[in-house]
Design a protein around this motif. Structure first.
Motif, PDB file in Angstrom:
ATOM      1  N   TYR A   1       0.861  -1.171   0.000  1.00 29.50           N
ATOM      2  CA  TYR A   1       0.000   0.000   0.000  1.00 29.50           C
ATOM      3  C   TYR A   1       0.903   1.228   0.000  1.00 29.50           C
ATOM      4  O   TYR A   1       1.901   1.261   0.721  1.00 29.50           O
ATOM      5  CB  TYR A   1      -0.883   0.043   1.249  1.00 29.50           C
ATOM      6  CG  TYR A   1      -1.865  -1.100   1.318  1.00 29.50           C
ATOM      7  CD1 TYR A   1      -3.195  -0.911   0.946  1.00 29.50           C
ATOM      8  CD2 TYR A   1      -1.479  -2.362   1.756  1.00 29.50           C
ATOM      9  CE1 TYR A   1      -4.100  -1.952   1.001  1.00 29.50           C
ATOM     10  CE2 TYR A   1      -2.377  -3.409   1.816  1.00 29.50           C
ATOM     11  CZ  TYR A   1      -3.688  -3.202   1.446  1.00 29.50           C
ATOM     12  OH  TYR A   1      -4.582  -4.235   1.502  1.00 29.50           O
TER      13      TYR A   1
ATOM     14  N   GLY B   1       0.770   5.378   0.506  1.00 30.07           N
ATOM     15  CA  GLY B   1      -0.013   6.520   0.940  1.00 30.07           C
ATOM     16  C   GLY B   1       0.650   7.809   0.488  1.00 30.07           C
ATOM     17  O   GLY B   1       1.816   8.060   0.810  1.00 30.07           O
TER      18      GLY B   1
ATOM     19  N   ARG C   1      -3.086   6.551   8.822  1.00 30.03           N
ATOM     20  CA  ARG C   1      -2.729   6.697   7.410  1.00 30.03           C
ATOM     21  C   ARG C   1      -3.939   7.186   6.613  1.00 30.03           C
ATOM     22  O   ARG C   1      -3.822   8.048   5.761  1.00 30.03           O
ATOM     23  CB  ARG C   1      -2.227   5.377   6.808  1.00 30.03           C
ATOM     24  CG  ARG C   1      -0.947   4.830   7.426  1.00 30.03           C
ATOM     25  CD  ARG C   1       0.196   5.819   7.313  1.00 30.03           C
ATOM     26  NE  ARG C   1       1.368   5.385   8.017  1.00 30.03           N
ATOM     27  CZ  ARG C   1       1.681   5.687   9.276  1.00 30.03           C
ATOM     28  NH1 ARG C   1       0.882   6.420  10.001  1.00 30.03           N
ATOM     29  NH2 ARG C   1       2.803   5.279   9.820  1.00 30.03           N
TER      30      ARG C   1
ATOM     31  N   CYS D   1      -3.367  10.668   4.623  1.00 35.46           N
ATOM     32  CA  CYS D   1      -3.012  10.510   3.209  1.00 35.46           C
ATOM     33  C   CYS D   1      -4.138  11.009   2.312  1.00 35.46           C
ATOM     34  O   CYS D   1      -5.311  10.794   2.588  1.00 35.46           O
ATOM     35  CB  CYS D   1      -2.720   9.045   2.891  1.00 35.46           C
ATOM     36  SG  CYS D   1      -1.232   8.422   3.686  1.00 35.46           S
TER      37      CYS D   1
ATOM     38  N   ILE E   1      -4.461   6.580  -1.427  1.00 31.18           N
ATOM     39  CA  ILE E   1      -3.807   5.316  -1.076  1.00 31.18           C
ATOM     40  C   ILE E   1      -4.022   4.347  -2.235  1.00 31.18           C
ATOM     41  O   ILE E   1      -5.144   4.149  -2.691  1.00 31.18           O
ATOM     42  CB  ILE E   1      -4.355   4.722   0.239  1.00 31.18           C
ATOM     43  CG1 ILE E   1      -4.092   5.686   1.398  1.00 31.18           C
ATOM     44  CG2 ILE E   1      -3.725   3.352   0.505  1.00 31.18           C
ATOM     45  CD1 ILE E   1      -4.672   5.246   2.727  1.00 31.18           C
TER      46      ILE E   1
ATOM     47  N   LYS F   1      -2.957   0.381  -3.892  1.00 27.97           N
ATOM     48  CA  LYS F   1      -2.582  -0.976  -3.507  1.00 27.97           C
ATOM     49  C   LYS F   1      -2.042  -1.689  -4.739  1.00 27.97           C
ATOM     50  O   LYS F   1      -2.614  -1.574  -5.826  1.00 27.97           O
ATOM     51  CB  LYS F   1      -3.817  -1.690  -2.974  1.00 27.97           C
ATOM     52  CG  LYS F   1      -3.634  -3.161  -2.675  1.00 27.97           C
ATOM     53  CD  LYS F   1      -4.882  -3.768  -2.078  1.00 27.97           C
ATOM     54  CE  LYS F   1      -5.965  -3.907  -3.119  1.00 27.97           C
ATOM     55  NZ  LYS F   1      -7.117  -4.689  -2.654  1.00 27.97           N
TER      56      LYS F   1
END
Length: 160
Positions: A6, A8, A70, A74, A77, A79
């Motif tokens: 992940y 951020g 997070r 952030c 985000i 992934k």
């Protein structure tokens, strides 16, 4: 081995933050990374100018707390699964947050914005985003309630 990464992305610093003492590098934004292993151990990697912070934990309470922070800080985000690529020269100067985070998944990037584009071009999935929203809504659960939050903090999509 990390099964899923992940990334951020923090928004670039504005004039107000710079006047308050933020580093000039903050005008490019910031990126940090975290991921988990098959045995549910999480690693949080934050390459800051004042020193890299690495946190490793397998306690879900700590993971959920850290993930909540997070999601609150952030702007975006993403992934992605590791690419499996390796480079003969693993990093290139300058070693900043984007170059270090890109290397974690076998990619190259120079700025956080460049890393975001590279990740998306290589199949990353947007799981959270507040771009284009008023600052008062960014990073809040209310801001995420309109569909920006794709999965709950601390819980990967496959239930690990």
């Amino acid at each position: 081995m990390i099964l899923e990464w992940y990334f951020g992305f923090h928004p670039p610093a504005g004039l107000t933050e710079l006047r308050a003492g933020a580093s000039f590098r903050a005008i490019f934004g910031h990126v940090e990374a975290w991921g988990y292993t098959a045995d549910r151990t999480w690693m949080f990697f934050d390459p800051r100018g004042a020193g890299t912070r690495i946190r490793i934990t397998h306690h879900m309470e700590e993971v959920e707390e850290t993930m909540a922070r997070r999601f609150a800080t952030c702007q975006t985000i993403l992934k992605i699964a590791p690419t499996g690529r390796e480079y003969r020269l693993p990093l290139f100067p300058p070693m900043n947050c984007a170059t270090q985070c890109a290397h974690l998944v076998g990619l190259r990037a120079f700025t956080p914005a460049g890393l975001r584009r590279t990740l998306l071009a290589n199949g990353a999935e947007l799981i959270y985003g507040t771009e284009g929203r008023p600052r008062s809504e960014e990073g809040t659960r209310e801001g995420a309630a309109d569909g920006a939050l794709r999965e709950p903090p601390g819980r990967p999509a496959d239930g690990i």
